[in-house]
Design a protein around this motif. Structure first.
Motif, PDB file in Angstrom:
ATOM      1  N   ILE A  46       0.864  -1.193   0.000  1.00  0.00           N
ATOM      2  CA  ILE A  46       0.000   0.000   0.000  1.00  0.00           C
ATOM      3  C   ILE A  46       0.895   1.236   0.000  1.00  0.00           C
ATOM      4  CG2 ILE A  46      -0.260   0.227   2.522  1.00  0.00           C
ATOM      5  CD1 ILE A  46      -3.239   0.510   0.239  1.00  0.00           C
ATOM      6  N   PHE A  47       0.490   2.242  -0.789  1.00  0.00           N
ATOM      7  CA  PHE A  47       1.195   3.522  -0.802  1.00  0.00           C
ATOM      8  C   PHE A  47       0.472   4.507   0.095  1.00  0.00           C
ATOM      9  CE2 PHE A  47       2.341   2.273  -5.314  1.00  0.00           C
ATOM     10  CZ  PHE A  47       3.696   2.157  -5.100  1.00  0.00           C
ATOM     11  N   SER A  48       1.207   5.461   0.621  1.00  0.00           N
ATOM     12  CA  SER A  48       0.609   6.573   1.352  1.00  0.00           C
ATOM     13  C   SER A  48      -0.264   7.377   0.397  1.00  0.00           C
ATOM     14  CB  SER A  48       1.722   7.463   1.911  1.00  0.00           C
ATOM     15  OG  SER A  48       1.187   8.678   2.387  1.00  0.00           O
ATOM     16  N   ALA A  49      -1.429   7.774   0.860  1.00  0.00           N
ATOM     17  CA  ALA A  49      -2.326   8.585   0.025  1.00  0.00           C
ATOM     18  C   ALA A  49      -1.655   9.891  -0.390  1.00  0.00           C
ATOM     19  CB  ALA A  49      -3.628   8.872   0.769  1.00  0.00           C
ATOM     20  N   GLY A  50      -0.777  10.406   0.464  1.00  0.00           N
ATOM     21  CA  GLY A  50      -0.071  11.650   0.161  1.00  0.00           C
ATOM     22  C   GLY A  50       0.901  11.541  -1.006  1.00  0.00           C
ATOM     23  N   TRP A  51       1.200  10.327  -1.414  1.00  0.00           N
ATOM     24  CA  TRP A  51       2.112  10.113  -2.546  1.00  0.00           C
ATOM     25  C   TRP A  51       1.375  10.093  -3.882  1.00  0.00           C
ATOM     26  CZ3 TRP A  51       5.718   5.464  -0.934  1.00  0.00           C
ATOM     27  CH2 TRP A  51       6.424   5.801   0.228  1.00  0.00           C
ATOM     28  N   TYR A  52       0.057  10.096  -3.857  1.00  0.00           N
ATOM     29  CA  TYR A  52      -0.709   9.876  -5.089  1.00  0.00           C
ATOM     30  C   TYR A  52      -0.352  10.859  -6.206  1.00  0.00           C
ATOM     31  CZ  TYR A  52      -4.302   9.279  -8.525  1.00  0.00           C
ATOM     32  OH  TYR A  52      -4.943   9.075  -9.725  1.00  0.00           O
ATOM     33  N   GLY A  53      -0.337  12.132  -5.924  1.00  0.00           N
ATOM     34  CA  GLY A  53      -0.095  13.133  -6.970  1.00  0.00           C
ATOM     35  C   GLY A  53       1.220  12.911  -7.699  1.00  0.00           C
ATOM     36  N   VAL A  54       2.283  12.702  -6.941  1.00  0.00           N
ATOM     37  CA  VAL A  54       3.613  12.497  -7.538  1.00  0.00           C
ATOM     38  C   VAL A  54       3.644  11.201  -8.338  1.00  0.00           C
ATOM     39  CG1 VAL A  54       6.056  12.080  -7.013  1.00  0.00           C
ATOM     40  CG2 VAL A  54       4.798  13.848  -5.773  1.00  0.00           C
ATOM     41  N   LEU A  55       3.129  10.118  -7.741  1.00  0.00           N
ATOM     42  CA  LEU A  55       3.176   8.835  -8.442  1.00  0.00           C
ATOM     43  C   LEU A  55       2.265   8.820  -9.666  1.00  0.00           C
ATOM     44  CD1 LEU A  55       3.484   6.266  -5.522  1.00  0.00           C
ATOM     45  CD2 LEU A  55       5.278   7.439  -6.823  1.00  0.00           C
ATOM     46  N   ALA A  56       1.126   9.497  -9.597  1.00  0.00           N
ATOM     47  CA  ALA A  56       0.246   9.597 -10.761  1.00  0.00           C
ATOM     48  C   ALA A  56       0.959  10.326 -11.901  1.00  0.00           C
ATOM     49  CB  ALA A  56      -1.060  10.299 -10.399  1.00  0.00           C
ATOM     50  N   ASP A  57       1.685  11.385 -11.561  1.00  0.00           N
ATOM     51  CA  ASP A  57       2.470  12.102 -12.580  1.00  0.00           C
ATOM     52  C   ASP A  57       3.530  11.195 -13.191  1.00  0.00           C
ATOM     53  OD1 ASP A  57       1.026  14.429 -12.173  1.00  0.00           O
ATOM     54  OD2 ASP A  57       2.596  15.402 -10.967  1.00  0.00           O
ATOM     55  N   MET A  58       4.228  10.448 -12.330  1.00  0.00           N
ATOM     56  CA  MET A  58       5.274   9.548 -12.827  1.00  0.00           C
ATOM     57  C   MET A  58       4.684   8.461 -13.722  1.00  0.00           C
ATOM     58  SD  MET A  58       7.795   9.127  -9.510  1.00  0.00           S
ATOM     59  CE  MET A  58       9.092   8.266 -10.425  1.00  0.00           C
ATOM     60  N   CYS A  59       3.547   7.915 -13.315  1.00  0.00           N
ATOM     61  CA  CYS A  59       2.885   6.896 -14.139  1.00  0.00           C
ATOM     62  C   CYS A  59       2.488   7.472 -15.489  1.00  0.00           C
ATOM     63  CB  CYS A  59       1.651   6.344 -13.427  1.00  0.00           C
ATOM     64  SG  CYS A  59       2.041   5.252 -12.048  1.00  0.00           S
ATOM     65  N   GLY A  60       1.950   8.677 -15.478  1.00  0.00           N
ATOM     66  CA  GLY A  60       1.558   9.333 -16.721  1.00  0.00           C
ATOM     67  C   GLY A  60       2.733   9.541 -17.660  1.00  0.00           C
ATOM     68  N   GLU A  61       3.884   9.827 -17.093  1.00  0.00           N
ATOM     69  CA  GLU A  61       5.079  10.052 -17.898  1.00  0.00           C
ATOM     70  C   GLU A  61       5.514   8.805 -18.664  1.00  0.00           C
ATOM     71  OE1 GLU A  61       7.952  11.558 -15.104  1.00  0.00           O
ATOM     72  OE2 GLU A  61       6.778  13.393 -14.767  1.00  0.00           O
ATOM     73  N   ILE A  62       5.214   7.625 -18.117  1.00  0.00           N
ATOM     74  CA  ILE A  62       5.610   6.398 -18.814  1.00  0.00           C
ATOM     75  C   ILE A  62       4.407   5.651 -19.397  1.00  0.00           C
ATOM     76  CG2 ILE A  62       7.741   6.148 -17.493  1.00  0.00           C
ATOM     77  CD1 ILE A  62       6.369   3.832 -15.965  1.00  0.00           C
ATOM     78  N   GLY A  63       3.220   6.250 -19.275  1.00  0.00           N
ATOM     79  CA  GLY A  63       2.043   5.695 -19.931  1.00  0.00           C
ATOM     80  C   GLY A  63       1.392   4.507 -19.247  1.00  0.00           C
ATOM     81  N   ILE A  64       1.459   4.465 -17.913  1.00  0.00           N
ATOM     82  CA  ILE A  64       0.752   3.396 -17.205  1.00  0.00           C
ATOM     83  C   ILE A  64      -0.290   4.004 -16.275  1.00  0.00           C
ATOM     84  CG2 ILE A  64       2.695   1.783 -17.332  1.00  0.00           C
ATOM     85  CD1 ILE A  64       3.208   2.352 -14.335  1.00  0.00           C
ATOM     86  N   ASP A  65      -1.277   3.206 -15.914  1.00  0.00           N
ATOM     87  CA  ASP A  65      -2.305   3.649 -14.982  1.00  0.00           C
ATOM     88  C   ASP A  65      -1.729   3.757 -13.576  1.00  0.00           C
ATOM     89  OD1 ASP A  65      -4.350   3.811 -16.858  1.00  0.00           O
ATOM     90  OD2 ASP A  65      -4.988   1.744 -16.513  1.00  0.00           O
ATOM     91  N   CYS A  66      -2.409   4.548 -12.753  1.00  0.00           N
ATOM     92  CA  CYS A  66      -2.044   4.698 -11.347  1.00  0.00           C
ATOM     93  C   CYS A  66      -3.296   4.352 -10.543  1.00  0.00           C
ATOM     94  CB  CYS A  66      -1.582   6.129 -11.079  1.00  0.00           C
ATOM     95  SG  CYS A  66      -0.921   6.368  -9.424  1.00  0.00           S
ATOM     96  N   PRO A  67      -3.524   3.061 -10.281  1.00  0.00           N
ATOM     97  CA  PRO A  67      -4.765   2.631  -9.632  1.00  0.00           C
ATOM     98  C   PRO A  67      -4.935   3.202  -8.223  1.00  0.00           C
ATOM     99  CG  PRO A  67      -3.543   0.745 -10.506  1.00  0.00           C
ATOM    100  CD  PRO A  67      -2.645   1.931 -10.589  1.00  0.00           C
TER     101      PRO A  67
END
Length: 91
Positions: free
Chosen positions: A41-62
């Motif tokens: 499980i990831f910290s909810a506070g990490w969502y924004g950064v990880l969503a951006d990183m996922c977007g950069e490589i073209g994968i979903d961020c569930p």
């Protein structure tokens, strides 16, 4: 490496994004990333950064990989609705 986006785990997302890159972007230690992988499980506070990183490589961020809080019923409003309900004789 292929990732089944419908069933991605925390560990798979860490593999896809790179633990070192995640730690750097999040401003946390690699141990914090490893702990998230262990806990699955990831910290909810990490969502924004990880969503951006996922977007950069073209994968979903569930969203289900993050520990967001579920909404809690508001007991104040629930009590008001019950008191004014015709079945309770309220007005």
């Amino acid at each position: 490496m292929y990732y089944d986006l419908g069933m991605m785990t925390v560990s798979e997302m860490c593999d896809a994004l790179g633990r070192k890159a995640m730690a750097a972007r999040l401003g946390v230690s690699k141990a914090a990333i490893s702990n998230a992988c262990s806990d699955n499980i990831f910290s909810a506070g990490w969502y924004g950064v990880l969503a951006d990183m996922c977007g950069e490589i073209g994968i979903d961020c569930p969203l289900d990989l993050f520990n967001f809080r579920a909404p809690v019923a508001d007991s104040t409003h629930e009590a008001e609705r019950s008191a004014s309900s015709p079945t309770n004789g309220g007005q």
